[in-house]
Design a protein around this motif. Sequence first.
Motif, PDB file in Angstrom:
ATOM      1  N   GLY A 281       0.819  -1.207   0.000  1.00  0.00           N
ATOM      2  CA  GLY A 281       0.000   0.000   0.000  1.00  0.00           C
ATOM      3  C   GLY A 281       0.847   1.249   0.000  1.00  0.00           C
ATOM      4  O   GLY A 281       2.003   1.235  -0.424  1.00  0.00           O
ATOM      5  N   THR A 282       0.279   2.354   0.525  1.00  0.00           N
ATOM      6  CA  THR A 282       0.982   3.634   0.540  1.00  0.00           C
ATOM      7  C   THR A 282       1.670   3.834   1.888  1.00  0.00           C
ATOM      8  O   THR A 282       1.446   3.086   2.840  1.00  0.00           O
ATOM      9  CB  THR A 282       0.008   4.786   0.253  1.00  0.00           C
ATOM     10  N   VAL A 283       2.510   4.890   1.938  1.00  0.00           N
ATOM     11  CA  VAL A 283       3.342   5.133   3.119  1.00  0.00           C
ATOM     12  C   VAL A 283       3.219   6.592   3.536  1.00  0.00           C
ATOM     13  O   VAL A 283       3.222   7.488   2.688  1.00  0.00           O
ATOM     14  CB  VAL A 283       4.824   4.803   2.812  1.00  0.00           C
ATOM     15  N   ILE A 284       3.106   6.827   4.842  1.00  0.00           N
ATOM     16  CA  ILE A 284       3.192   8.185   5.388  1.00  0.00           C
ATOM     17  C   ILE A 284       4.466   8.254   6.230  1.00  0.00           C
ATOM     18  O   ILE A 284       4.679   7.438   7.128  1.00  0.00           O
ATOM     19  CB  ILE A 284       1.958   8.543   6.239  1.00  0.00           C
ATOM     20  N   ALA A 285       5.343   9.213   5.891  1.00  0.00           N
ATOM     21  CA  ALA A 285       6.645   9.317   6.567  1.00  0.00           C
ATOM     22  C   ALA A 285       7.063  10.772   6.622  1.00  0.00           C
ATOM     23  O   ALA A 285       6.539  11.618   5.884  1.00  0.00           O
ATOM     24  CB  ALA A 285       7.695   8.491   5.824  1.00  0.00           C
ATOM     25  N   ARG A 286       8.033  11.063   7.497  1.00  0.00           N
ATOM     26  CA  ARG A 286       8.585  12.411   7.576  1.00  0.00           C
ATOM     27  C   ARG A 286       9.763  12.536   6.621  1.00  0.00           C
ATOM     28  O   ARG A 286      10.570  11.623   6.488  1.00  0.00           O
ATOM     29  CB  ARG A 286       9.040  12.740   8.992  1.00  0.00           C
ATOM     30  N   SER A 287       9.871  13.696   5.979  1.00  0.00           N
ATOM     31  CA  SER A 287      10.995  13.953   5.082  1.00  0.00           C
ATOM     32  C   SER A 287      12.211  14.354   5.903  1.00  0.00           C
ATOM     33  O   SER A 287      12.126  14.577   7.120  1.00  0.00           O
ATOM     34  CB  SER A 287      10.641  15.064   4.098  1.00  0.00           C
ATOM     35  N   ALA A 288      13.337  14.492   5.229  1.00  0.00           N
ATOM     36  CA  ALA A 288      14.566  14.906   5.903  1.00  0.00           C
ATOM     37  C   ALA A 288      14.419  16.293   6.512  1.00  0.00           C
ATOM     38  O   ALA A 288      15.089  16.625   7.491  1.00  0.00           O
ATOM     39  CB  ALA A 288      15.724  14.879   4.913  1.00  0.00           C
ATOM     40  N   THR A 289      13.520  17.104   5.949  1.00  0.00           N
ATOM     41  CA  THR A 289      13.301  18.461   6.475  1.00  0.00           C
ATOM     42  C   THR A 289      12.197  18.504   7.524  1.00  0.00           C
ATOM     43  O   THR A 289      11.828  19.577   8.000  1.00  0.00           O
ATOM     44  CB  THR A 289      12.942  19.416   5.328  1.00  0.00           C
ATOM     45  N   GLY A 290      11.638  17.335   7.861  1.00  0.00           N
ATOM     46  CA  GLY A 290      10.646  17.262   8.924  1.00  0.00           C
ATOM     47  C   GLY A 290       9.208  17.363   8.472  1.00  0.00           C
ATOM     48  O   GLY A 290       8.283  17.284   9.294  1.00  0.00           O
ATOM     49  N   HIS A 291       8.968  17.532   7.163  1.00  0.00           N
ATOM     50  CA  HIS A 291       7.595  17.629   6.677  1.00  0.00           C
ATOM     51  C   HIS A 291       6.956  16.254   6.608  1.00  0.00           C
ATOM     52  O   HIS A 291       7.615  15.242   6.319  1.00  0.00           O
ATOM     53  CB  HIS A 291       7.560  18.272   5.285  1.00  0.00           C
ATOM     54  N   LEU A 292       5.647  16.204   6.831  1.00  0.00           N
ATOM     55  CA  LEU A 292       4.897  14.957   6.768  1.00  0.00           C
ATOM     56  C   LEU A 292       4.448  14.729   5.325  1.00  0.00           C
ATOM     57  O   LEU A 292       3.812  15.604   4.723  1.00  0.00           O
ATOM     58  CB  LEU A 292       3.684  15.037   7.696  1.00  0.00           C
ATOM     59  N   GLN A 293       4.787  13.565   4.750  1.00  0.00           N
ATOM     60  CA  GLN A 293       4.498  13.284   3.347  1.00  0.00           C
ATOM     61  C   GLN A 293       3.778  11.944   3.200  1.00  0.00           C
ATOM     62  O   GLN A 293       4.135  10.962   3.860  1.00  0.00           O
ATOM     63  CB  GLN A 293       5.798  13.244   2.528  1.00  0.00           C
TER      64      GLN A 293
ATOM     65  N   VAL B  62       5.293   5.172   8.938  1.00  0.00           N
ATOM     66  CA  VAL B  62       6.668   4.870   9.326  1.00  0.00           C
ATOM     67  C   VAL B  62       7.289   6.097   9.993  1.00  0.00           C
ATOM     68  O   VAL B  62       8.441   6.441   9.776  1.00  0.00           O
ATOM     69  CB  VAL B  62       7.521   4.439   8.111  1.00  0.00           C
ATOM     70  N   THR B  63       6.511   6.752  10.821  1.00  0.00           N
ATOM     71  CA  THR B  63       6.988   7.931  11.547  1.00  0.00           C
ATOM     72  C   THR B  63       6.430   7.907  12.955  1.00  0.00           C
ATOM     73  O   THR B  63       5.425   7.230  13.229  1.00  0.00           O
ATOM     74  CB  THR B  63       6.580   9.229  10.818  1.00  0.00           C
ATOM     75  N   ASP B  64       7.049   8.619  13.838  1.00  0.00           N
ATOM     76  CA  ASP B  64       6.673   8.615  15.247  1.00  0.00           C
ATOM     77  C   ASP B  64       5.562   9.624  15.485  1.00  0.00           C
ATOM     78  O   ASP B  64       5.747  10.822  15.299  1.00  0.00           O
ATOM     79  CB  ASP B  64       7.896   8.957  16.101  1.00  0.00           C
ATOM     80  N   PHE B  65       4.369   9.142  15.893  1.00  0.00           N
ATOM     81  CA  PHE B  65       3.241  10.034  16.163  1.00  0.00           C
ATOM     82  C   PHE B  65       2.969  10.187  17.663  1.00  0.00           C
ATOM     83  O   PHE B  65       1.922  10.652  18.066  1.00  0.00           O
ATOM     84  CB  PHE B  65       1.970   9.498  15.479  1.00  0.00           C
ATOM     85  N   SER B  66       3.887   9.736  18.480  1.00  0.00           N
ATOM     86  CA  SER B  66       3.660   9.790  19.930  1.00  0.00           C
ATOM     87  C   SER B  66       3.748  11.214  20.452  1.00  0.00           C
ATOM     88  O   SER B  66       4.360  12.075  19.848  1.00  0.00           O
ATOM     89  CB  SER B  66       4.688   8.907  20.626  1.00  0.00           C
TER      90      SER B  66
END
Length: 707
Positions: free
Chosen positions: A588-600, A703-707
Motif C-alpha cells: 500500500g501507501t506510506v506516510i513518513a517524515r521527510s529529511a526536512t521534517g515535513h509529513l508526506q 513509518v513515523t513517530d506520532f507519539s
Amino acid sequence: MTGVEELDPALVHHIVNTLGWPGLRPLQQEAVAPLMAGEDAVLLAPTAGGKTEAASFPLLSRMAAERWTGTSVLYVCPLKALLNNLLPRLETYTAWLGRTAALWHGDVTATHRKKILANRPDVLLTTPESLEAMLVSANVDHASFFSGLRSIVIDEVHAFAGDDRGWHLLAVLERLQRVVGRPVQRVGLSATVGNPEDLLHWLQGSGAGKRPARVVAPHLSEPQPTPGALPPGDIQLDYVGSVDNAATVIAALHRGEKRLVFCESRKLVEELGEKLLIKGVTTFLSHASLSVDERRRAEQAFAEARDCVIVSTSTLELGIDVGDLDRVIQIDAPATVASFLQRLGRTGRRAGTTRNCLFLALDEAGLLAAAALLLQWSRGWVEPVLAPPEPRHIAAQQVLALCLQEHRIGDRLWQEAWNGLNHFGAAAHLIVRHLVEEGYLDQDGGMLFIGPETERRFGHRHFMNLTAVFTSPPQFTVVHGRREIGRTDPDLLTEEVQGPRKLLLAGRSWLVTYIDWRRKRCFVEPADGGGKAKWSGAGFDRGASFALVRAAREVLLGADPPVVLTKRAVACLAEARDHFLQHVHPGGTVIARSATGHLQWWTWAGHRTNATLAATLGAVTAPAQQTNGCWIRLREEVTPQVWKQAVADSAEHLCLPDVDDRAVRGLKFAEALPARLARATLAMRLADFEGAKAVLAEPVRFVTDFS
C-alpha cells in the motif's frame, strides 16, 4: 501479388514495376476491402508500417472507379513538416492515375494558393488549422471548392485525439460535412495505441454507430516477440549523470553511424547540441523554436550524411523521413510508452538491421522514469488515447468560427452545424449566451454575427489566431543578417546579466547586438560560447500517469525491466532503492517524515491522482502545495486517528482539484468562457477519480513517530 484484386490495374502495374514490390504488406492488403467499400477505419501499424499506402492505394482506386471530380480526398496531418515530406509520394501515386495532389498550409504562398483554387487538385494535403482557415476565408468559395469531397485521411490520428487539436479537428470535419451535404468517409492512420476501438468511435464523430467502421491492425493478431527475446543490446539503459557525460558517451559510441537523439525539452536539445559540436561531432538540431529553414537544412543535411547526430525534441517523433537511421538515443525518458514506440520505430528499417534504443539518464529521477517506462513496455502496455474532457473553450471557438464562416447565422440554427456532435451544438447554449453578453457575438433580428470583442481579440491578420487552438507563449525572432535562426523566450532578453547578453540557439552561441521590442526581433552576431537557452512552458501539463509512476514504485521494490542495464545503471538503481527504502511498500501507501521534517504521503500515483487526492482530503493535506506524482504533503498535526477519520469522511465524496489562475490563462479561448466554466474545464482535466479511488482503498503504512 495478393490483396490487389480490387485496386486499379494501372496502380497495380506501378506497384509491381515502379516500386518493385513483390506484394502488399498485411495492413495494406486488409485495408483494401473496407476502404473501397467506403467504410470508416483506423489503420494501426508501427512506425514505417506502410500506413500512407494502405490508405492512399484503395482511395485512389475508388477515385478512378467512381470517377470522382474536384478535390475528393483530404489528407490531414498534425505537422506542416510531415505534409511537406509526404507530398512527393502522393504526387507520384496520383500521377500514375492521371490525378494531382497539392499542399495547403501556412507556409504555402498566396500565388500557389490561387493556382489551387483555380485548378482544384484531386488530393489536398493540409492541417486542421488551414482547413478551418479555408472555411472562414473570404477568398475561398468553400461550398464550391469542397463540393466533390468524398474521403478524409487523418494521419497520426492518435496525436490529435489526445489533446484539444482533436476536438478542433472533429468539429471542423462536422462543419465541413455540413457544407458538403453528405457523410464523408474518415480514415485514421495511427501508431499502436491501447484502445483502438475507442479511437475509431471518437474519429467517427456524429457518425459513430451510424456508419460501418472497423479497426485494421493485422500486426496485433500476430505473435509478438517478448522483450526478453530481443537480440542482446538492442535496448540499453545507462546512467551518465550529466549533459556533459551524455555528450561524451554519444561522441565516443557508434562512430560512423547515423544517430537520432531525443530530448524532452528545447533547452536540453540546445545544450547537448552545443557540447557535441564542441567535441567535433557533426551535429544537427531540430525543435519547434528553430526557423523552418533552419530545421529543413538540418533535416536534409542529416538525411544525406552518414557519421552524424541529429538532436531533436518530439518534432522528429512522427513520420518525417530523415533517411535510414542506425541508432536512436533517448535522454532520460519520453512521457509515454507510445512515444517510445514511435521513436524506437525510427530504426531497423533497412534489411538486416534491428530496432534499437540507448537510454542515457542524466539523474536518478531520469533513470527511474526510464526504467518504469521500459517495465511497462515489456508487459505490452500502451497508454489509451483519451480525448480531454469538457472542451468548452473549443465549443466557444467553434461558434465564433462558424459565424465568421457564414457571416451570420440564426440564433436557433447554429447548433445544427456540428450534426449533434457531443459538447457542441445544444450543449453550448450557456457559452453562446456568454459570448453575446460579453460582446464576442452580436445578436439582431434572430441572427448571430461576429461582435466587437472578437474583432478586438482575434481579428489580427484575418482572424488567424482564431483558427489555432493551441497557445504559443510570446517569443522573439532571432536574426543574423538576413537569416532567421529561430525564436527565443523574452525572459532571456530582459533578465539582468553581467557582461554581454548571449543566446544559445541552433547549437551555437550568439551575441545580442540589438533588440527591436515593437517588432519582437532580436539581432545577433556569432559568439564564442557562453550562450543560454530558455523557453517557457505552454499549455496544461497533466504530468506523469498513474501507471508509469506505479511502475517506478515497482522498480524501487526490486523489479528490473528486461533490457540491458549497464553497471552504472545497476549501481544508480541500487542507490535509489536504498534512498527510497522508507517510502515504498508493496502492500500500500506510506506516510513518513521527510529529511526536512515535513509529513508526506507517498502515494506513487501520478500528478492527476495526487491533485484529486489533495483536494478531496483538504482537511489533512497542506494547502497551496505544488502537486507532484509521488507524494502529497500533509498537515503537521495529522495523526493515524485523524487520518483514518478523514479518509472515511472523504472516500465517497471525491473533489475536483484546485486550479491555478495561471493555468486558466494558458487555456486558449478561456476568456470566451464564463470564469467558472473555464476553471471547471481545467479541473476536470486535472482530475483522476479512478486512480484516487484505488489509492484510498489501499492500506496506509505509517513509518513515523506520532507519539
